[in-house]
Design an enzyme around this catalytic site. Structure first.
Site, mmCIF file in Angstrom:
data_model
loop_
_atom_site.group_PDB
_atom_site.id
_atom_site.type_symbol
_atom_site.label_atom_id
_atom_site.label_comp_id
_atom_site.label_asym_id
_atom_site.label_seq_id
_atom_site.Cartn_x
_atom_site.Cartn_y
_atom_site.Cartn_z
ATOM 1 N N ASP A 1 80.682 -8.249 -23.176
ATOM 2 C CA ASP A 1 81.281 -9.018 -22.067
ATOM 3 C C ASP A 1 82.367 -10.026 -22.469
ATOM 4 O OD1 ASP A 1 79.308 -7.600 -20.750
ATOM 5 O OD2 ASP A 1 78.272 -9.332 -19.914
ATOM 6 N N ASP B 1 80.799 -6.579 -17.742
ATOM 7 C CA ASP B 1 80.094 -7.019 -16.541
ATOM 8 C C ASP B 1 80.972 -6.604 -15.364
ATOM 9 O OD1 ASP B 1 77.657 -8.404 -15.947
ATOM 10 O OD2 ASP B 1 78.791 -10.177 -15.339
ATOM 11 N N HIS C 1 80.742 -6.302 -11.322
ATOM 12 C CA HIS C 1 80.016 -6.480 -10.060
ATOM 13 C C HIS C 1 80.876 -6.127 -8.850
ATOM 14 C CE1 HIS C 1 77.003 -8.584 -12.345
ATOM 15 N NE2 HIS C 1 77.784 -9.602 -12.634
ATOM 16 N N HIS D 1 77.969 -9.371 -4.638
ATOM 17 C CA HIS D 1 76.808 -9.016 -5.471
ATOM 18 C C HIS D 1 75.659 -10.014 -5.267
ATOM 19 C CE1 HIS D 1 74.536 -8.365 -9.305
ATOM 20 N NE2 HIS D 1 74.809 -7.109 -8.983
ATOM 21 N N HIS E 1 81.880 -13.723 -10.128
ATOM 22 C CA HIS E 1 82.548 -13.459 -11.416
ATOM 23 C C HIS E 1 82.600 -11.961 -11.673
ATOM 24 C CE1 HIS E 1 78.284 -13.243 -12.407
ATOM 25 N NE2 HIS E 1 78.639 -12.436 -13.402
ATOM 26 N N LYS F 1 78.079 -2.606 -16.362
ATOM 27 C CA LYS F 1 76.743 -2.969 -15.895
ATOM 28 C C LYS F 1 76.859 -4.004 -14.791
ATOM 29 C CE LYS F 1 76.405 -6.441 -19.462
ATOM 30 N NZ LYS F 1 76.422 -7.577 -18.546
ATOM 31 N N CYS G 1 73.567 -12.212 -21.851
ATOM 32 C CA CYS G 1 73.766 -10.781 -22.100
ATOM 33 C C CYS G 1 73.552 -10.383 -23.555
ATOM 34 C CB CYS G 1 75.117 -10.343 -21.561
ATOM 35 S SG CYS G 1 75.138 -10.438 -19.755
HETATM 36 C C1 VGL Z 1 76.486 -12.934 -18.032
HETATM 37 C C2 VGL Z 1 75.703 -14.342 -16.420
HETATM 38 C C3 VGL Z 1 76.067 -13.457 -15.432
HETATM 39 C C4 VGL Z 1 76.725 -12.690 -19.492
HETATM 40 C C5 VGL Z 1 76.843 -12.018 -17.064
HETATM 41 O O1 VGL Z 1 77.592 -11.865 -19.828
HETATM 42 O O2 VGL Z 1 76.019 -13.323 -20.323
HETATM 43 N N1 VGL Z 1 75.896 -14.080 -17.704
HETATM 44 N N2 VGL Z 1 76.637 -12.292 -15.772
HETATM 45 ZN ZN ZN Z 2 77.391 -11.059 -14.216
#
Ligand code: VGL
Ligand code: ZN
Length: 210
Positions: free
Chosen positions: A15, A53, A55, A59, A88, A113, A158
């Site tokens: 990410d 990430d 979404h 979401h 985000h 994801k 993550c």
């Molecule tokens: C993440 C919060 C929400 C991450 C992703 O990549 O750690 N944290 N979505």
């Molecule tokens: Zn996220």
């Protein structure tokens, strides 16, 4: 143990997207500092995969989808407790793109994801119900990749969930600390290192350590 990456090893870059870097919607402090570290790290690996990430708008992990709720609160979802986040990494937006300086060319796989509206996914392996697979384990097994080095954002979400799931699935997992930065909500960073150690995740400091 031999740390130097070989042909059974994969670097999984978690990410490293604009929204998790300074100026982004869910900025991790100093998040962009991982980019040069990861680029150097990647030179040592024959196999690299990225997670993204990804979404849909609206979401269920977004606080804006829950009237009266604020970002960073926790709510109960059918699959368990869920932290709510600012909107985000919305599919196709600049915030969801990889950091422009991240060297992505040699990545052999990009795994997206968090695309199911009703469930979040921190881990690269399972969604937050801890049972719905992303397909990554099957991919790694079919390719004979057995040891996963992890770096990216965020250490305590993550990266943490991915590393623990890697162990749960029988892979070796090594987190490269200098290539990670944390959100650190209410002690989540300490808790993450404790959980990773308990799961048998190895922790190395920097590129020089491998
Ligand atoms: C993440 C919060 C929400 C991450 C992703 O990549 O750690 N944290 N979505
Ligand atoms: Zn996220």
């Amino acid at each position: 143990m031999q740390m130097r990456p070989g042909d059974d090893d994969l670097l999984l870059i978690i990410d490293v997207q604009n929204d998790f870097c300074p100026g982004g919607a869910l900025a991790v402090a100093d998040g962009d500092a991982v980019v040069p570290v990861i680029n150097r790290l990647a030179e040592r690996f024959a196999h690299i995969a990225l997670t993204q990430d990804w979404h849909p708008s609206g979401h269920s992990s977004f606080a804006t989808s829950h009237p009266g709720a604020a970002p960073f609160e926790t709510i109960r979802m059918p699959y368990g407790q869920q932290t709510l986040w600012p909107d985000h990494c919305v599919q196709g937006t600049p915030g969801a793109a990889f950091h422009p300086q991240l060297a992505t060319e040699r990545a052999e796989l990009v795994i997206r994801k968090g695309f199911r509206p009703e469930i979040d996914s921190y881990s690269a392996f399972y969604e937050n119900d801890r049972r719905t697979p992303t397909g990554l384990a099957g991919y790694l097994r079919e390719r004979g990749l057995q040891r996963i080095f992890l770096a990216g954002l965020a250490t305590d979400f993550c990266v943490h969930y991915s590393a623990v799931d890697a162990r749960r699935l029988g892979f070796e997992a090594v987190v490269v600390e200098a290539g990670c930065r944390a959100i650190d909500l209410a002690g989540s960073l300490d808790a993450a290192w404790t959980a990773m150690a308990a799961a048998g995740v190895q922790r190395v400091k920097d590129v020089a350590a491998i």
